[in-house]
Design an enzyme around this catalytic site. Structure first.
Site, PDB file in Angstrom:
ATOM      1  N   GLY A  12      29.475  36.197  36.756  1.00 50.92           N
ATOM      2  CA  GLY A  12      29.456  35.872  38.088  1.00 50.92           C
ATOM      3  C   GLY A  12      30.268  37.061  38.729  1.00 50.92           C
ATOM      4  N   ASP A  69      40.359  42.503  35.929  1.00 51.26           N
ATOM      5  CA  ASP A  69      40.970  41.360  35.649  1.00 51.26           C
ATOM      6  C   ASP A  69      41.502  40.977  36.882  1.00 51.26           C
ATOM      7  OD1 ASP A  69      41.475  40.435  32.513  1.00 51.26           O
ATOM      8  OD2 ASP A  69      43.630  40.213  32.996  1.00 51.26           O
TER       9      ASP A  69
HETATM   10  P1  IMP Z   1      38.786  38.016  33.307  1.00 56.36           P
HETATM   11  O1  IMP Z   1      37.636  38.371  33.106  1.00 56.36           O
HETATM   12  O2  IMP Z   1      39.432  37.820  32.209  1.00 56.36           O
HETATM   13  O3  IMP Z   1      39.678  38.934  34.185  1.00 56.36           O
HETATM   14  O4  IMP Z   1      39.334  36.862  33.620  1.00 56.36           O
HETATM   15  C1  IMP Z   1      38.877  35.243  35.086  1.00 56.36           C
HETATM   16  C2  IMP Z   1      38.349  34.565  35.216  1.00 56.36           C
HETATM   17  O5  IMP Z   1      39.735  34.040  36.154  1.00 56.36           O
HETATM   18  C3  IMP Z   1      37.755  33.745  35.607  1.00 56.36           C
HETATM   19  O6  IMP Z   1      36.666  33.598  34.586  1.00 56.36           O
HETATM   20  C4  IMP Z   1      37.935  32.925  36.159  1.00 56.36           C
HETATM   21  O7  IMP Z   1      38.180  31.659  35.478  1.00 56.36           O
HETATM   22  C5  IMP Z   1      38.962  33.282  36.887  1.00 56.36           C
HETATM   23  N1  IMP Z   1      38.574  33.603  38.420  1.00 56.36           N
HETATM   24  C6  IMP Z   1      38.579  35.016  38.438  1.00 56.36           C
HETATM   25  N2  IMP Z   1      38.351  35.289  39.744  1.00 56.36           N
HETATM   26  C7  IMP Z   1      37.525  33.844  39.893  1.00 56.36           C
HETATM   27  C8  IMP Z   1      37.087  33.640  41.830  1.00 56.36           C
HETATM   28  O8  IMP Z   1      36.234  34.801  42.447  1.00 56.36           O
HETATM   29  N3  IMP Z   1      36.018  32.400  41.800  1.00 56.36           N
HETATM   30  C9  IMP Z   1      36.506  31.290  41.112  1.00 56.36           C
HETATM   31  N4  IMP Z   1      37.487  31.971  39.939  1.00 56.36           N
HETATM   32  C10 IMP Z   1      37.846  33.330  39.193  1.00 56.36           C
END
Ligand code: IMP
Length: 199
Positions: A12, A69
């Site tokens: 995503g 992040d």
């Molecule tokens: P990271 O990959 O460790 O930065 O984790 C980010 C997590 O935050 C994602 O897996 C989602 O669960 C949540 N997240 C961050 N940005 C979004 C967004 O734009 N929409 C929905 N969930 C998000």
């Protein structure tokens, strides 16, 4: 064209990054295409974890790297899931399982305010002592059930007051215009073009 590694494995986020960074005069290569192993996100803040991910991609490729992040902070849960948003219901949890865990945690909560946070880091090399750091947030509130099938993660329960819908019901362009990631990426582009791509 110079290459920059995108230090994320989240599909995503990769899609949103590619759409938003379309105008950059650089080739963005996802770290999966270069066999970069996922970094252990051992930091306690978004900025620490973004630096860990960018540095890991630099170490394994010798190229500059961009990492983000991000996560959702819920006021009634003292900021949880926060940096643990991607693993709220366990390591390698699906978006659906995480969203359900958040709905369960919020079942009896009246205050439903929340915000997405995003930190973007750009490192020229693994020992870069002055990474470029950009941070932005997006205010909203949490619904009691999912609505819409766009976006990813917690989007189907993230209510966006000004558009009168969830972030999963926004078009990609509408989301980019107001989201935490859209804002952080625009900050990043501006600074990157000023500081690293002098014309
Ligand atoms: P990271 O990959 O460790 O930065 O984790 C980010 C997590 O935050 C994602 O897996 C989602 O669960 C949540 N997240 C961050 N940005 C979004 C967004 O734009 N929409 C929905 N969930 C998000």
């Amino acid at each position: 064209m110079s290459k920059i590694v995108l230090a994320s494995g989240n599909k995503g986020k990769l899609k949103e990054f590619s759409e938003l960074l379309n105008d950059m005069q650089v080739e963005l290569v996802p770290q999966s295409a270069l066999n970069v192993p996922e970094a252990d996100e051992t930091g306690l803040t978004f900025v620490e974890n973004a630096i860990i991910k960018a540095r890991n991609a630099c170490v394994h490729t010798g190229l500059p790297a961009i990492a983000d992040d991000s996560g959702i902070e819920v006021d009634a849960l003292n900021g949880a899931p926060g940096i643990y948003s991607a693993r709220y219901s366990g390591v390698n949890a699906s978006d659906h399982a995480n969203l359900q865990a958040l709905l369960d945690a919020m079942v009896d909560k009246k205050d439903r305010t929340a915000r997405y946070q995003c930190v973007i880091v750009y490192m020229r090399h693994a020992e870069d002592p002055t990474p470029l750091v950009c941070q932005a947030s997006w205010e909203g509130s949490l619904l009691k059930q999912a609505k819409g099938d766009g976006g990813f993660g917690y989007d189907p329960i993230f209510w966006v007051e000004e558009n009168n819908c969830t972030s999963a019901e926004l078009s990609p362009q509408q989301k980019h215009a107001i989201s935490h990631r859209g804002k952080a990426i625009r900050q990043f582009l501006k600074q990157f073009q000023q500081e690293y791509q002098p014309s």
